[in-house]
Design an enzyme around this catalytic site. Structure first.
Site, mmCIF file in Angstrom:
data_model
loop_
_atom_site.group_PDB
_atom_site.id
_atom_site.type_symbol
_atom_site.label_atom_id
_atom_site.label_comp_id
_atom_site.label_asym_id
_atom_site.label_seq_id
_atom_site.Cartn_x
_atom_site.Cartn_y
_atom_site.Cartn_z
ATOM 1 N N THR A 145 0.821 -1.223 0.000
ATOM 2 C CA THR A 145 0.000 0.000 0.000
ATOM 3 C C THR A 145 0.845 1.258 0.000
ATOM 4 O O THR A 145 0.493 2.257 -0.622
ATOM 5 C CB THR A 145 -0.925 -0.004 1.232
ATOM 6 O OG1 THR A 145 -1.812 -1.109 1.100
ATOM 7 C CG2 THR A 145 -1.742 1.266 1.340
ATOM 8 N N SER A 192 1.707 -7.591 -1.217
ATOM 9 C CA SER A 192 2.429 -8.625 -0.459
ATOM 10 C C SER A 192 1.650 -9.938 -0.345
ATOM 11 O O SER A 192 2.207 -10.946 0.091
ATOM 12 C CB SER A 192 2.844 -8.121 0.922
ATOM 13 O OG SER A 192 1.763 -8.132 1.811
ATOM 14 N N THR A 240 1.585 -4.828 4.163
ATOM 15 C CA THR A 240 1.407 -5.275 5.554
ATOM 16 C C THR A 240 0.887 -6.707 5.653
ATOM 17 O O THR A 240 1.116 -7.374 6.659
ATOM 18 C CB THR A 240 0.414 -4.352 6.292
ATOM 19 O OG1 THR A 240 -0.811 -4.301 5.555
ATOM 20 C CG2 THR A 240 0.978 -2.961 6.449
ATOM 21 N N ASP A 241 0.192 -7.182 4.610
ATOM 22 C CA ASP A 241 -0.510 -8.465 4.739
ATOM 23 C C ASP A 241 0.409 -9.634 5.100
ATOM 24 O O ASP A 241 0.053 -10.468 5.930
ATOM 25 C CB ASP A 241 -1.271 -8.790 3.439
ATOM 26 C CG ASP A 241 -2.464 -7.865 3.255
ATOM 27 O OD1 ASP A 241 -2.844 -7.187 4.230
ATOM 28 O OD2 ASP A 241 -3.011 -7.813 2.139
ATOM 29 N N THR A 274 3.036 -9.888 14.576
ATOM 30 C CA THR A 274 1.834 -10.360 13.888
ATOM 31 C C THR A 274 1.038 -9.138 13.448
ATOM 32 O O THR A 274 0.999 -8.140 14.169
ATOM 33 C CB THR A 274 0.970 -11.213 14.865
ATOM 34 O OG1 THR A 274 1.730 -12.355 15.245
ATOM 35 C CG2 THR A 274 -0.328 -11.680 14.233
ATOM 36 N N GLN A 322 -3.634 -20.904 18.956
ATOM 37 C CA GLN A 322 -4.433 -19.961 18.148
ATOM 38 C C GLN A 322 -4.529 -18.602 18.841
ATOM 39 O O GLN A 322 -4.882 -17.607 18.213
ATOM 40 C CB GLN A 322 -5.849 -20.513 17.940
ATOM 41 C CG GLN A 322 -5.900 -21.720 17.032
ATOM 42 C CD GLN A 322 -7.281 -22.345 16.928
ATOM 43 O OE1 GLN A 322 -8.291 -21.724 17.253
ATOM 44 N NE2 GLN A 322 -7.327 -23.581 16.469
ATOM 45 N N CYS A 323 -4.241 -18.582 20.151
ATOM 46 C CA CYS A 323 -4.268 -17.299 20.869
ATOM 47 C C CYS A 323 -3.039 -16.489 20.468
ATOM 48 O O CYS A 323 -1.950 -17.044 20.310
ATOM 49 C CB CYS A 323 -4.195 -17.516 22.381
ATOM 50 S SG CYS A 323 -5.564 -18.442 23.033
HETATM 51 N N1 ASP Z 1 -2.574 -5.749 0.333
HETATM 52 C C1 ASP Z 1 -1.533 -4.845 0.755
HETATM 53 C C2 ASP Z 1 -0.233 -5.617 0.792
HETATM 54 O O1 ASP Z 1 -0.028 -6.373 1.685
HETATM 55 C C3 ASP Z 1 -1.872 -4.266 2.075
HETATM 56 C C4 ASP Z 1 -0.856 -3.309 2.648
HETATM 57 O O2 ASP Z 1 0.163 -2.999 2.088
HETATM 58 O O3 ASP Z 1 -1.091 -2.824 3.750
HETATM 59 O O4 ASP Z 1 0.577 -5.466 -0.082
#
Ligand code: ASP
Length: 372
Positions: free
Chosen positions: A43, A88, A119-120, A196, A308-309
């Site tokens: 992003t 990503s 971020t993903d 995470t 999972q927590c």
């Molecule tokens: N879908 C985007 C990515 O992971 C989301 C982001 O960058 O925050 O590339």
């Protein structure tokens, strides 16, 4: 200052990375310290498609044009970029190798590295790089943003500038303050293999739930010195480029069937399974389930129990339901994140280790990813 502005002559040079994913190095600023930005996409560098209105990756030049403040840093900054930049969600181990090799090739020439990333899957990349970059002694700071850098309320500008400052930070002995892979996002710097993604909305999108922050960002950058990773001995950087993909997650849920689990645990070629269990590492105690796990372990599959927590870890002794798993040969992942557990399996199997050797290293902290 004037000299810096004069030096900001933007002379560009082009080079081609051996595997072809990176294309361009642009020299942005002549001064010290020397930082390499590796722009992969995400992003932070996206723009709106005028027709579809959806966000799509754009060229890095756009990114720098939108952060004129970078020019005020007294740094020599160069950048290389993925060609084309990617969302990503499309990240895979080949890209990790590209990033790791770029760091290796430029290691001696730079004081620090900033990786711009979506971020993903950022936490996966951070975990993978932390293992692949053996003996890392320089900062590798991964950042991105929730809003594209060209938008008025963007978090990308601040994240990029802070990441550059952290990559340049030195301790009182002149050593790099950060000597590991870390994620910088909004108010905090986190250990990469402990992080995470917690939010698809808030600017403070990342957290390391089982490990303290490495730095808190306020008026200044406040490093949490006791939490910083330090190698026992100073050895040359070594990059591990084999990541074995024959691994998988199995996420338990009430009602999961024997047929499903039978199918998954018998996946051809599978070497490692990260079993995502309930609470402190608990799972169903039905005979068919425990028998399936035991059979997988007997076939040489390494099964790692991760909770999972997001907070706390596996304590197999606490309940009978966790005990049954360890009796079947399932390894405790203790407080490792899922991202660290799966990439650690990829890394260990990638080195060609046997199942027994992988098990041994799973319970060692290689770069601060686990509390034993
Ligand atoms: N879908 C985007 C990515 O992971 C989301 C982001 O960058 O925050 O590339």
């Amino acid at each position: 200052m004037q000299e810096n502005l004069l030096n900001f002559a933007m002379d560009s040079l082009t080079y081609y990375h051996t595997l072809g994913l990176f294309t361009k190095i642009t020299k942005i600023l002549m001064a010290q310290p020397k930082i390499l930005i590796i722009y992969t996409g995400g992003t932070i560098g996206m723009i709106e498609n005028p027709v579809t209105k959806s966000l799509q990756p754009f060229d890095f030049t756009h990114l720098i044009d939108n952060v004129p403040k970078i020019k005020k840093l007294n740094y020599e900054i160069h950048n290389i970029q993925f060609h084309p930049p990617i969302d990503s969600s499309n990240m895979n181990p080949d890209h990790w190798v590209e990033i790791a090799q770029s760091i290796e090739e430029n290691y001696a020439n730079y004081d620090g590295f900033v990786v711009l990333h979506g971020t993903d899957t950022m936490a996966y990349t951070a975990s993978a790089l932390s293992f692949m970059l053996e003996n890392l002694h320089k900062p590798v700071i991964i950042t991105g943003s929730q809003l594209p850098i060209g938008e008025v309320r963007t978090d990308g500008e601040e994240n990029l500038i802070t990441a550059l400052q952290i990559a340049a930070a030195r301790d009182k002995d002149g050593e790099p303050m950060i000597q590991e892979v870390a994620i910088l996002f909004e108010d905090y710097l986190w250990r990469g293999n402990r992080s995470t993604k917690m939010s698809a909305d808030y600017f403070n999108a990342f957290k390391s739930n089982n490990f303290p922050f490495l730095a808190r960002i306020g008026l200044g950058i406040h490093f949490h010195k006791e939490a910083l990773w330090r190698q026992k001995a100073h050895r040359p950087l070594k990059v591990q480029t084999e990541m074995d993909r024959n691994v998988m997650f199995i996420h338990l849920f009430p009602g999961i069937t024997e047929q499903t689990l039978q199918y998954l645990t018998n996946t051809p070629g599978i070497k490692g399974i990260v079993l995502k269990t309930y609470g402190a590492g608990n799972a169903l105690t039905d005979k068919w389930f425990v028998d399936l796990m035991r059979a997988a372990v007997k076939r040489g599959v390494v099964v790692v129990n991760v909770s999972q927590c997001v907070n706390g870890g596996v304590n197999s002794e606490r309940y009978m339901t966790g005990n049954a798993l360890s009796a079947a040969g399932v390894m405790s992942g203790y407080d490792m994140t899922s991202e660290a557990a799966i990439t650690k399996l990829m890394y260990l199997f990638g080195m060609g280790l046997s199942a027994d050797e992988v098990k041994k290293y799973l319970h060692c902290s290689l770069c601060g990813e686990i509390t034993i």
